[in-house]
Design an enzyme around this catalytic site. Structure first.
Site, PDB file in Angstrom:
ATOM      1  N   ASP A 269      14.201  35.816  39.034  1.00  0.00           N
ATOM      2  CA  ASP A 269      15.570  36.296  39.178  1.00  0.00           C
ATOM      3  C   ASP A 269      16.377  36.022  37.914  1.00  0.00           C
ATOM      4  O   ASP A 269      17.457  35.409  37.947  1.00  0.00           O
ATOM      5  CB  ASP A 269      16.256  35.708  40.415  1.00  0.00           C
ATOM      6  CG  ASP A 269      15.814  36.384  41.707  1.00  0.00           C
ATOM      7  OD1 ASP A 269      15.008  37.345  41.633  1.00  0.00           O
ATOM      8  OD2 ASP A 269      16.268  35.974  42.782  1.00  0.00           O
TER       9      ASP A 269
ATOM     10  N   HIS B  72      14.677  39.946  42.459  1.00  0.00           N
ATOM     11  CA  HIS B  72      15.715  40.730  41.791  1.00  0.00           C
ATOM     12  C   HIS B  72      15.220  41.335  40.483  1.00  0.00           C
ATOM     13  O   HIS B  72      15.944  42.135  39.879  1.00  0.00           O
ATOM     14  CB  HIS B  72      16.932  39.842  41.494  1.00  0.00           C
ATOM     15  CG  HIS B  72      17.780  39.555  42.686  1.00  0.00           C
ATOM     16  ND1 HIS B  72      19.005  40.135  42.915  1.00  0.00           N
ATOM     17  CD2 HIS B  72      17.571  38.746  43.754  1.00  0.00           C
ATOM     18  CE1 HIS B  72      19.521  39.688  44.045  1.00  0.00           C
ATOM     19  NE2 HIS B  72      18.664  38.828  44.577  1.00  0.00           N
TER      20      HIS B  72
END
Length: 489
Positions: free
Chosen positions: A120, A156
């Protein structure tokens, strides 16, 4: 003395003599991966041997941190979420960028042997050019200082046909960790990217052997038992692995966690900035040291109990934007709005993010005027007032209404039991902000390809979190917020 290991593992030799971390099983690690035309392949039927996306094995000489010597010092960070305009504020996006830059400053100043990022890097899988260039500039600073940057892909970070980590291996000399060891000093580091629950069912954990004194796994996911509602068992990963790991350096949970699991030091460093107002722990990173001299047995302190011999850690806080927390326990007839105003006036909230939590008895107050007072009259950057004095399903609704919208959507998504394809497409659509004009065509093409290649991927799955568990999480937050103390950091 051999370090304790989880069931079925091969113990390390003592740190003074090298040992080979030999395979325990003949299974292959089969992750979510992509075919040559960019389509997602079926990990149970594809004929080629899959891999984690990491490059060939590499080795780096130890620097021993600022003091030199044989000790290997790894800076562990994660969940930097570059580009996140929290509360739709450019100032917050700048805060996330500054926090990552501060981590790199510390790495260069301390002369660590490597920086490990557990996923992420960005908040969106389709980051804007500004956050992308900022990340590249920071990684090049590390390269100029001869400090390797090792990373895995988080939920993400993954795009439709690859992950941003692949870009950094090309333009910033980053290393995408995988099944092959990347050796830094006397530590062999391996990687495990984020995978959706459906694909985890097809994973087995075969890593190539090494002859280093220590081994560490870098992985991204919500791992139980460290995370209360984790959906991926780190115990299963470690006990099934063909390498006995001294440390598991994890990412995804934004709270710093340090535990011992089956003889392995298992840790989340937490995010480098607060992605939710209720994240009260200091933001920071972790220095993990590998070597007998990292903390000799005679000098070990209480927190070292979670580490095997030859491993120790130190938590280093970051200087991030101040958050002011005001907790009020209300009585039935209290003038709560006035109490909130008085509490706000007693604090220097200028430039801060203010989080006011109200619990107890009485009717909920209107949050808007209080938030406006904190921002417009007292100069707070942002203010959130959460009145939790409703119960049952209304409490969940109240929590969501004042929470960060992205997090509210993510919590709700985990209760839906979406199929693997729908889950990926949903996250892809949310990541396209502003929406790409070609998004509809891309989604339609992707769905057609998936129907042809793997129709079973559209089958619903068990929800990651039930409605009842989601409600319990809200109740837990309410209990935490009900303490009648005022904290400022």
């Amino acid at each position: 003395m051999d370090r304790p290991t989880s069931a079925g593992s091969t113990p390390h030799s003592t740190p003074t003599s090298k040992s080979t971390h030999s395979p325990r099983t003949t299974h292959e690690l089969q992750p979510h991966y992509h075919d040559t035309d960019g389509r997602t392949a079926n990990p149970t039927t594809h004929p080629r041997r899959p891999d984690l996306g990491g490059g060939a094995a590499r080795s780096f000489r130890p620097r021993g941190g600022r003091g030199g010597g044989s000790m290997t010092v790894v800076l562990h960070t994660s969940d930097t979420h570059l580009g996140y305009q929290q509360y739709h504020l450019e100032e917050r996006a700048a805060d996330f960028a500054a926090a990552f830059e501060a981590v790199i400053d510390e790495a260069v100043e301390r002369g660590v042997d490597a920086v490990v990022h557990s996923g992420d890097m960005f908040h969106d899988s389709n980051p804007r050019i500004g956050p992308l260039l900022h990340a590249i500039r920071q990684l090049r600073r590390l390269a100029d200082a001869d400090i390797p940057f090792l990373m895995v892909s988080g939920n993400h970070d993954t795009t439709r046909d690859d992950a941003w980590v692949s870009v950094f291996t090309e333009v910033a000399d980053a290393v995408h960790l995988g099944r092959d060891p990347t050796v830094v000093g006397d530590v062999a580091l391996y990687g495990l990217d984020y995978h959706t629950p459906t694909y985890r069912d097809h994973l087995t954990y075969e890593f190539e052997s090494n002859d280093a004194d220590h081994a560490a796994l870098v992985a991204h996911g919500s791992f139980s038992p460290l995370v209360a509602y984790g959906d991926w068992s780190i115990e299963d990963v470690l006990s099934s692995s063909t390498v006995a790991f001294d440390a598991a350096l994890l990412g995804d949970d934004h709270t710093p966690i340090f535990e011992e699991v089956g003889g392995t030091f298992t840790t989340y460093p937490g995010s480098t900035e607060r992605t939710m107002a209720d994240q009260r722990d200091d933001r920071g990173f972790t220095l993990v040291r590998f070597d007998d001299d990292a903390r000799p047995e005679s000098d070990r302190i209480d927190r070292d109990a979670v580490c095997p011999p030859g491993v120790s850690y130190d938590r280093v806080p970051l200087d991030t934007r101040p958050h002011v927390y005001i907790d009020i326990e209300a009585e039935e007839d209290d003038a709560v709005a006035e109490r909130v105003r008085d509490e706000l006036g007693d604090h220097d909230v200028a430039g801060t993010v203010v989080a006011v939590t109200i619990d107890g008895e009485g009717e909920p107050v209107a949050a808007g005027p209080l938030e406006a007072y904190a921002k417009e009259d007292l100069g707070a950057l942002e203010a959130r007032v959460s009145d939790r004095r409703r119960r049952g399903s209304d409490r969940v609704a109240i929590d969501v209404s004042f929470a960060d919208p992205d997090d509210a959507v993510e919590r709700r998504r985990r209760t839906l039991g979406l199929s693997a394809v729908v889950d990926e497409l949903e996250q892809q659509v949310r990541a396209d902000t502003p929406v790409d004009s070609n998004l509809r065509d891309r989604v339609e093409e992707d769905v057609e390809d998936r129907i042809e290649d793997d129709p079973a991927a559209f089958d619903p799955v068990e929800p990651e979190v039930t409605e009842e568990e989601l409600r319990e999480q809200a109740d837990g937050l309410a209990v935490d917020a009900s303490q009648p103390t005022t904290q400022e950091d």
